[in-house]
Write a protein that holds these residues in place. Sequence first.
Motif, PDB file in Angstrom:
ATOM      1  N   HIS A  93       0.852  -1.194   0.000  1.00 21.72           N
ATOM      2  CA  HIS A  93       0.000   0.000   0.000  1.00 21.72           C
ATOM      3  C   HIS A  93       0.887   1.244   0.000  1.00 21.72           C
ATOM      4  CE1 HIS A  93      -3.208  -2.819   0.923  1.00 21.72           C
ATOM      5  NE2 HIS A  93      -2.481  -3.260   1.926  1.00 21.72           N
ATOM      6  N   PHE A  94       1.746   1.317  -0.993  1.00 15.77           N
ATOM      7  CA  PHE A  94       2.814   2.313  -1.039  1.00 15.77           C
ATOM      8  C   PHE A  94       2.312   3.747  -0.877  1.00 15.77           C
ATOM      9  CE2 PHE A  94       5.741   5.116  -3.322  1.00 15.77           C
ATOM     10  CZ  PHE A  94       6.922   4.825  -2.659  1.00 15.77           C
ATOM     11  N   ASP A  95       1.340   4.143  -1.687  1.00 10.79           N
ATOM     12  CA  ASP A  95       0.845   5.525  -1.631  1.00 10.79           C
ATOM     13  C   ASP A  95       0.193   5.833  -0.287  1.00 10.79           C
ATOM     14  OD1 ASP A  95       1.765   6.044  -4.202  1.00 10.79           O
ATOM     15  OD2 ASP A  95      -0.160   5.534  -5.124  1.00 10.79           O
ATOM     16  N   ASP A  96      -0.620   4.906   0.202  1.00 10.17           N
ATOM     17  CA  ASP A  96      -1.271   5.103   1.495  1.00 10.17           C
ATOM     18  C   ASP A  96      -0.232   5.179   2.611  1.00 10.17           C
ATOM     19  OD1 ASP A  96      -3.708   5.006   0.209  1.00 10.17           O
ATOM     20  OD2 ASP A  96      -4.017   2.880   0.632  1.00 10.17           O
ATOM     21  N   TYR A  97       0.765   4.313   2.547  1.00  9.27           N
ATOM     22  CA  TYR A  97       1.815   4.315   3.559  1.00  9.27           C
ATOM     23  C   TYR A  97       2.549   5.658   3.572  1.00  9.27           C
ATOM     24  CZ  TYR A  97       5.939   3.038   6.237  1.00  9.27           C
ATOM     25  OH  TYR A  97       6.939   3.008   7.179  1.00  9.27           O
ATOM     26  N   ASN A  98       2.894   6.147   2.404  1.00  8.31           N
ATOM     27  CA  ASN A  98       3.612   7.424   2.337  1.00  8.31           C
ATOM     28  C   ASN A  98       2.784   8.584   2.864  1.00  8.31           C
ATOM     29  OD1 ASN A  98       5.990   6.367   1.372  1.00  8.31           O
ATOM     30  ND2 ASN A  98       5.415   6.620  -0.767  1.00  8.31           N
ATOM     31  N   LEU A  99       1.484   8.531   2.647  1.00  2.08           N
ATOM     32  CA  LEU A  99       0.607   9.618   3.069  1.00  2.08           C
ATOM     33  C   LEU A  99       0.246   9.540   4.555  1.00  2.08           C
ATOM     34  CD1 LEU A  99      -0.733  12.085   1.783  1.00  2.08           C
ATOM     35  CD2 LEU A  99      -2.689  10.643   1.221  1.00  2.08           C
ATOM     36  N   PHE A 100       0.117   8.323   5.100  1.00  4.28           N
ATOM     37  CA  PHE A 100      -0.451   8.173   6.443  1.00  4.28           C
ATOM     38  C   PHE A 100       0.425   7.459   7.469  1.00  4.28           C
ATOM     39  CE2 PHE A 100      -4.102   8.304   3.500  1.00  4.28           C
ATOM     40  CZ  PHE A 100      -4.636   9.491   3.926  1.00  4.28           C
ATOM     41  N   SER A 101       1.630   7.074   7.121  1.00  8.71           N
ATOM     42  CA  SER A 101       2.466   6.340   8.088  1.00  8.71           C
ATOM     43  C   SER A 101       2.723   7.159   9.350  1.00  8.71           C
ATOM     44  CB  SER A 101       3.788   5.898   7.459  1.00  8.71           C
ATOM     45  OG  SER A 101       4.539   7.019   7.042  1.00  8.71           O
ATOM     46  N   ASN A 102       2.746   8.465   9.217  1.00 10.63           N
ATOM     47  CA  ASN A 102       2.952   9.315  10.397  1.00 10.63           C
ATOM     48  C   ASN A 102       1.723   9.346  11.311  1.00 10.63           C
ATOM     49  OD1 ASN A 102       1.461  10.799   8.487  1.00 10.63           O
ATOM     50  ND2 ASN A 102       2.180  12.740   9.318  1.00 10.63           N
ATOM     51  N   LYS A 103       0.605   8.767  10.869  1.00 12.84           N
ATOM     52  CA  LYS A 103      -0.634   8.718  11.659  1.00 12.84           C
ATOM     53  C   LYS A 103      -0.917   7.322  12.219  1.00 12.84           C
ATOM     54  CE  LYS A 103      -2.159  12.926  10.611  1.00 12.84           C
ATOM     55  NZ  LYS A 103      -2.316  13.967  11.606  1.00 12.84           N
ATOM     56  N   LEU A 104      -0.016   6.389  11.974  1.00 15.29           N
ATOM     57  CA  LEU A 104      -0.265   4.992  12.346  1.00 15.29           C
ATOM     58  C   LEU A 104      -0.593   4.830  13.833  1.00 15.29           C
ATOM     59  CD1 LEU A 104      -0.321   1.996  11.557  1.00 15.29           C
ATOM     60  CD2 LEU A 104       2.146   1.949  11.922  1.00 15.29           C
ATOM     61  N   PHE A 105       0.216   5.404  14.703  1.00 19.07           N
ATOM     62  CA  PHE A 105      -0.026   5.271  16.139  1.00 19.07           C
ATOM     63  C   PHE A 105      -1.314   5.962  16.557  1.00 19.07           C
ATOM     64  CE2 PHE A 105       4.450   4.368  15.750  1.00 19.07           C
ATOM     65  CZ  PHE A 105       4.601   3.268  16.569  1.00 19.07           C
ATOM     66  N   GLU A 106      -1.614   7.085  15.948  1.00 24.52           N
ATOM     67  CA  GLU A 106      -2.854   7.795  16.262  1.00 24.52           C
ATOM     68  C   GLU A 106      -4.077   6.971  15.864  1.00 24.52           C
ATOM     69  OE1 GLU A 106      -5.230  11.896  15.073  1.00 24.52           O
ATOM     70  OE2 GLU A 106      -3.142  11.677  14.466  1.00 24.52           O
ATOM     71  N   ILE A 107      -4.011   6.312  14.721  1.00 23.34           N
ATOM     72  CA  ILE A 107      -5.131   5.475  14.270  1.00 23.34           C
ATOM     73  C   ILE A 107      -5.369   4.332  15.256  1.00 23.34           C
ATOM     74  CG2 ILE A 107      -5.979   3.958  12.435  1.00 23.34           C
ATOM     75  CD1 ILE A 107      -4.219   5.727  10.502  1.00 23.34           C
TER      76      ILE A 107
END
Length: 121
Positions: A35-49
């Motif tokens: 999920h390359f594009d999603d990872y690049n856009l949202f990886s900084n939100k992983l812990f928050e999610i």
Amino acid sequence: MESCFLKQEIVDKYSLKDNIVYIGQQNYNHMQNHHFDDYNLFSNKLFEIITKPDYVGWNTDQKSVELIKEITIKKKIYYVLVAVRPTKKNRTLFARTMYCMSRNKFYRRLHSNRYKNILDI
């Protein structure tokens, strides 16, 4: 390996062994490779999610808790899902994947009661 904590209400609702969710390099690699594009856009939100989801549901096929967060970027709403699944051996929780769902898919699952607002559990 990194870790964060699920809300106790989620642990209780799905009878999980613990509230600690681990994220290993293998998990990060999967998210980035699949999920390359999603990872690049949202990886900084992983812990928050994981720690502050807006919606939660159970995936019976994957036997995983699905944590969904509405994230707005430049007036566009994204529904970002993180799947947390226990290992078969000792039920340790790992964040297995992260990706965006379409608005239609999210609302279908919400209206079919697969997902619940976190405030309702």
